[in-house]
Design an enzyme around this catalytic site. Structure first.
Site, PDB file in Angstrom:
ATOM      1  N   SER A 142       0.863  -1.174   0.000  1.00 20.00           N
ATOM      2  CA  SER A 142       0.000   0.000   0.000  1.00 20.00           C
ATOM      3  C   SER A 142       0.900   1.224   0.000  1.00 20.00           C
ATOM      4  O   SER A 142       2.074   1.155   0.413  1.00 20.00           O
ATOM      5  CB  SER A 142      -0.878   0.005   1.262  1.00 20.00           C
ATOM      6  OG  SER A 142      -1.521   1.249   1.453  1.00 20.00           O
ATOM      7  N   TYR A 155      -1.747  -0.296  10.761  1.00 23.30           N
ATOM      8  CA  TYR A 155      -1.788  -0.694   9.350  1.00 23.30           C
ATOM      9  C   TYR A 155      -0.536  -0.204   8.622  1.00 23.30           C
ATOM     10  O   TYR A 155       0.091  -0.960   7.859  1.00 23.30           O
ATOM     11  CB  TYR A 155      -3.047  -0.120   8.707  1.00 23.30           C
ATOM     12  CG  TYR A 155      -3.218  -0.444   7.246  1.00 23.30           C
ATOM     13  CD1 TYR A 155      -3.612  -1.707   6.834  1.00 23.30           C
ATOM     14  CD2 TYR A 155      -3.013   0.534   6.267  1.00 23.30           C
ATOM     15  CE1 TYR A 155      -3.791  -2.007   5.488  1.00 23.30           C
ATOM     16  CE2 TYR A 155      -3.187   0.252   4.927  1.00 23.30           C
ATOM     17  CZ  TYR A 155      -3.573  -1.017   4.539  1.00 23.30           C
ATOM     18  OH  TYR A 155      -3.749  -1.300   3.209  1.00 23.30           O
TER      19      TYR A 155
END
Length: 258
Positions: A142, A155
């Site tokens: 990501s 995250y």
């Protein structure tokens, strides 16, 4: 590139929806045999039907955070479609919370799903790749693994870990015929994104349109990424002709990360 992956077996974790489903479609279209892995057997079977290639698509239900379950899933995949040539570690989960309200359970869950799952699945597939002198590992990280975002500390930490794993393993396997890379999508039109948008609406009182516009501002192109755009990048990385590309973390974000 039509059918340039003939005779190759690809595993896609989180393959039942969103980015994983798009990647599976691209791999099937390129001629690969594909195993879809994920926790929701109904989603996996539905996508196998949608792919229209049931003779070359296998489904394996698995929670990638459980070592024994991962071993069983990969054994099932190999029994069904042969040794794994391509592994796309796509399974993941995102949950937002301010750092002060990020408890240990949330922290551990983000690391387990997004990082430990990559570790376990790669350990299951890699030895056979090295033994046969060919393999492609692509980790769906990501932009959160390249830069920081507020309220998703756990995250971000996990995705930074995925990129670190990618670089280290690429060096370790550089002379084996195996490449290890990561793709790093920005905000992408998936059910996971819709969950994030719903959280923004619920917590801020913004309208759905305002929430979308706020997130799109992060992308210089002022839009969300599509799953097919991510799938196209993955397809390029797993091609036999991409043998010189390893250890890379490719941002698919409309210029958000340069």
């Amino acid at each position: 590139m039509a059918h340039s992956l003939d005779d190759l077996h690809a595993v896609v974790t989180g393959g039942g929806s969103g980015i994983g489903a798009a990647i599976a479609q691209a791999l099937v279209d390129a001629g690969a045999r594909v195993t879809l892995m994920g926790r929701d057997s109904a989603k996996l079977e539905a996508h196998r039907t949608a792919l229209g290639a049931s003779h070359a698509v296998h489904c394996a239900t698995v929670d990638v955070t459980h070592p024994d379950a991962v071993d069983d899933a990969f054994a099932s995949a190999c029994d069904a479609l042969g040794p794994v040539d391509v592994l796309v570690n796509n399974a993941g989960q995102a949950q937002a919370a301010p750092f002060a309200k990020t408890d240990l359970a949330l922290w551990q869950r983000m690391l387990e799903v997004n990082l430990t799952g990559v570790f376990l699945c790669t350990q299951a597939a890699l030895p056979s790749m090295i033994e046969r002198g060919f393999g492609r590992v692509v980790n769906v990280a990501s932009t959160a693994g390249q830069i920081g975002y507020p309220y998703v500390t756990a995250y971000c930490a996990a995705k930074h870990g995925v990129i670190g794993l990618t670089k280290a393993l690429a060096l370790e396997t550089a002379t084996t015929g195996v490449t290890v890379n990561a793709v790093c999508p920005g905000y992408t039109e998936t059910p996971l994104l819709q969950t994030s948008l719903d959280q923004v609406v619920a917590k801020t009182g913004r309208s759905a349109t305002e929430a979308r516009t706020a997130l799109q501002r992060a992308n210089p192109q002022r839009r969300f990424i599509t799953p097919d755009e991510v799938a196209h990048a993955v397809l390029w990385l797993v091609m036999p002709e991409s043998a010189s590309v390893t250890g890379q973390s490719i941002s698919i974000s409309g210029g958000e990360v340069m």
